[in-house]
Design an enzyme around this catalytic site. Sequence first.
Site, PDB file in Angstrom:
ATOM      1  N   GLY A  42      16.388 -14.388 -35.186  1.00  0.00           N
ATOM      2  CA  GLY A  42      17.403 -14.806 -36.203  1.00  0.00           C
ATOM      3  C   GLY A  42      17.177 -16.835 -35.841  1.00  0.00           C
ATOM      4  O   GLY A  42      16.955 -16.865 -37.585  1.00  0.00           O
ATOM      5  N   ASP A  98      22.064 -18.634 -36.102  1.00  0.00           N
ATOM      6  CA  ASP A  98      22.357 -17.976 -37.909  1.00  0.00           C
ATOM      7  C   ASP A  98      22.880 -18.139 -38.599  1.00  0.00           C
ATOM      8  O   ASP A  98      23.321 -18.127 -39.309  1.00  0.00           O
ATOM      9  CB  ASP A  98      20.844 -17.075 -37.539  1.00  0.00           C
ATOM     10  N   ASP A 101      29.149 -13.487 -36.277  1.00  0.00           N
ATOM     11  CA  ASP A 101      29.858 -12.643 -36.402  1.00  0.00           C
ATOM     12  C   ASP A 101      30.904 -11.877 -35.920  1.00  0.00           C
ATOM     13  O   ASP A 101      32.387 -12.402 -35.944  1.00  0.00           O
ATOM     14  CB  ASP A 101      28.728 -11.344 -36.404  1.00  0.00           C
ATOM     15  N   LYS A 129      30.425 -15.732 -40.254  1.00  0.00           N
ATOM     16  CA  LYS A 129      31.639 -14.587 -41.106  1.00  0.00           C
ATOM     17  C   LYS A 129      33.223 -14.475 -40.314  1.00  0.00           C
ATOM     18  O   LYS A 129      33.077 -13.490 -39.611  1.00  0.00           O
ATOM     19  CB  LYS A 129      30.310 -13.128 -40.668  1.00  0.00           C
ATOM     20  N   ASP A 157      17.557 -10.661 -40.411  1.00  0.00           N
ATOM     21  CA  ASP A 157      16.992  -9.106 -40.522  1.00  0.00           C
ATOM     22  C   ASP A 157      18.271  -7.712 -41.187  1.00  0.00           C
ATOM     23  O   ASP A 157      19.092  -7.975 -40.796  1.00  0.00           O
ATOM     24  CB  ASP A 157      15.991  -8.527 -39.381  1.00  0.00           C
TER      25      ASP A 157
HETATM   26  P1  IMP Z   1      27.680 -11.734 -33.032  1.00  0.00           P
HETATM   27  O1  IMP Z   1      28.487 -11.277 -31.604  1.00  0.00           O
HETATM   28  O2  IMP Z   1      28.914 -10.594 -33.610  1.00  0.00           O
HETATM   29  O3  IMP Z   1      29.013 -12.699 -33.128  1.00  0.00           O
HETATM   30  O4  IMP Z   1      26.658 -11.112 -33.361  1.00  0.00           O
HETATM   31  C1  IMP Z   1      26.014 -12.356 -33.309  1.00  0.00           C
HETATM   32  C2  IMP Z   1      24.188 -11.536 -34.269  1.00  0.00           C
HETATM   33  O5  IMP Z   1      24.441  -9.963 -35.157  1.00  0.00           O
HETATM   34  C3  IMP Z   1      23.456 -12.241 -34.149  1.00  0.00           C
HETATM   35  O6  IMP Z   1      22.718 -13.314 -34.144  1.00  0.00           O
HETATM   36  C4  IMP Z   1      22.406 -11.629 -35.789  1.00  0.00           C
HETATM   37  O7  IMP Z   1      21.803 -10.946 -34.653  1.00  0.00           O
HETATM   38  C5  IMP Z   1      23.264 -10.532 -36.264  1.00  0.00           C
HETATM   39  N1  IMP Z   1      24.363 -10.320 -37.186  1.00  0.00           N
HETATM   40  C6  IMP Z   1      25.645 -10.040 -37.431  1.00  0.00           C
HETATM   41  N2  IMP Z   1      25.929  -9.976 -39.071  1.00  0.00           N
HETATM   42  C7  IMP Z   1      24.543 -10.260 -39.386  1.00  0.00           C
HETATM   43  C8  IMP Z   1      24.017  -9.754 -40.920  1.00  0.00           C
HETATM   44  O8  IMP Z   1      24.985 -10.064 -42.061  1.00  0.00           O
HETATM   45  N3  IMP Z   1      22.746  -9.845 -40.991  1.00  0.00           N
HETATM   46  C9  IMP Z   1      21.803  -9.722 -39.710  1.00  0.00           C
HETATM   47  N4  IMP Z   1      22.055 -10.176 -39.067  1.00  0.00           N
HETATM   48  C10 IMP Z   1      23.419 -10.184 -38.360  1.00  0.00           C
HETATM   49 MG    MG Z   2      19.679  -8.191 -35.938  1.00  0.00          MG
END
Ligand code: IMP
Ligand code: MG
Length: 192
Positions: A42, A98, A101, A129, A157
Site C-alpha cells: 500500500g 498509506d 486505521d 482514519k 486496494d
Molecule cells: P491498522 O493496523 O488497522 O491500522 O491497518 C492498517 C492497514 O489496513 C493499512 O496498511 C491497509 O493495508 C489496511 N486498510 C485500512 N483501512 C483501509 C482502507 O480504507 N482501504 C484499504 N486498506 C485499508
Molecule cells: Mg489491503
Amino acid sequence: MAEVARVLYERDQVRRRVAELGRAIATDLAGREPVLVTVLKGGAMFLADLMRAVDLPVEIHLMAISRYGGAEESLGRVQILLDVDADLAGRDVLLIEDIVDTGLTSRYLLSALRARGAASVELCTLLDKVARRIVPVHPRYVGFECPDAFLVGYGLDFQERYRNVPDILQVTDLPALRADPDLLRAHLPSAA
Ligand code: IMP
Ligand code: MG
C-alpha cells in the site's frame, strides 16, 4: 446506475499535500540523512512521490508483512516477511504508511523499529482514519484525516484491485463491491 464510490481526494490535491509533507520533513530533518521505511504494498505509491518531495539525501527501505488471523490479530502482531537490511543505529527513521486505521500495524512496526537503536523513529501517513483507532498512535505527519469509510486508490486496494488509481476514492456501497469486486472499474475517473 447507483453510486459505488466517489472521489474523496483527487490527484492534484494529493500531489499538493505530498509536496507539503516533503517540505515539512526536509525542514524538520535539515542536515540529517533520514531513512524512509515503507510497508508494501500500500505504501509504495506514496513513497515514490514523497521521496521526490524531500530535498535531503534519503535512504529508502521496504518492508513486507503479513497479518495473523484470529486472536493474534487483535494484538496487532504481524509477521515480517521482508525486513530492513541496514543498521538503523543512530539514524532518523520515518515509517511511511498509506493509512493508519486501528493503529495496530503501525504500533507494532514502530516498536520493532525503535528496538534497533535509531536516533528517532517517527510515523508519516498519507491517511489517518482517526475514528477507527484501537491503540493510541500519533503520526508526526498526516496527509489527510479521512472519514471512517473504506478507501481505494493511490496504493490502497480492495482485494488487490485499484491500487493504480491516481485519485483516492471513498467506497459508498461496500456490500455491492463485495458482491462484485470488479464493479468499480466502470466508475473510475480516467487515468489521463
Ligand atoms: P491498522 O493496523 O488497522 O491500522 O491497518 C492498517 C492497514 O489496513 C493499512 O496498511 C491497509 O493495508 C489496511 N486498510 C485500512 N483501512 C483501509 C482502507 O480504507 N482501504 C484499504 N486498506 C485499508
Ligand atoms: Mg489491503
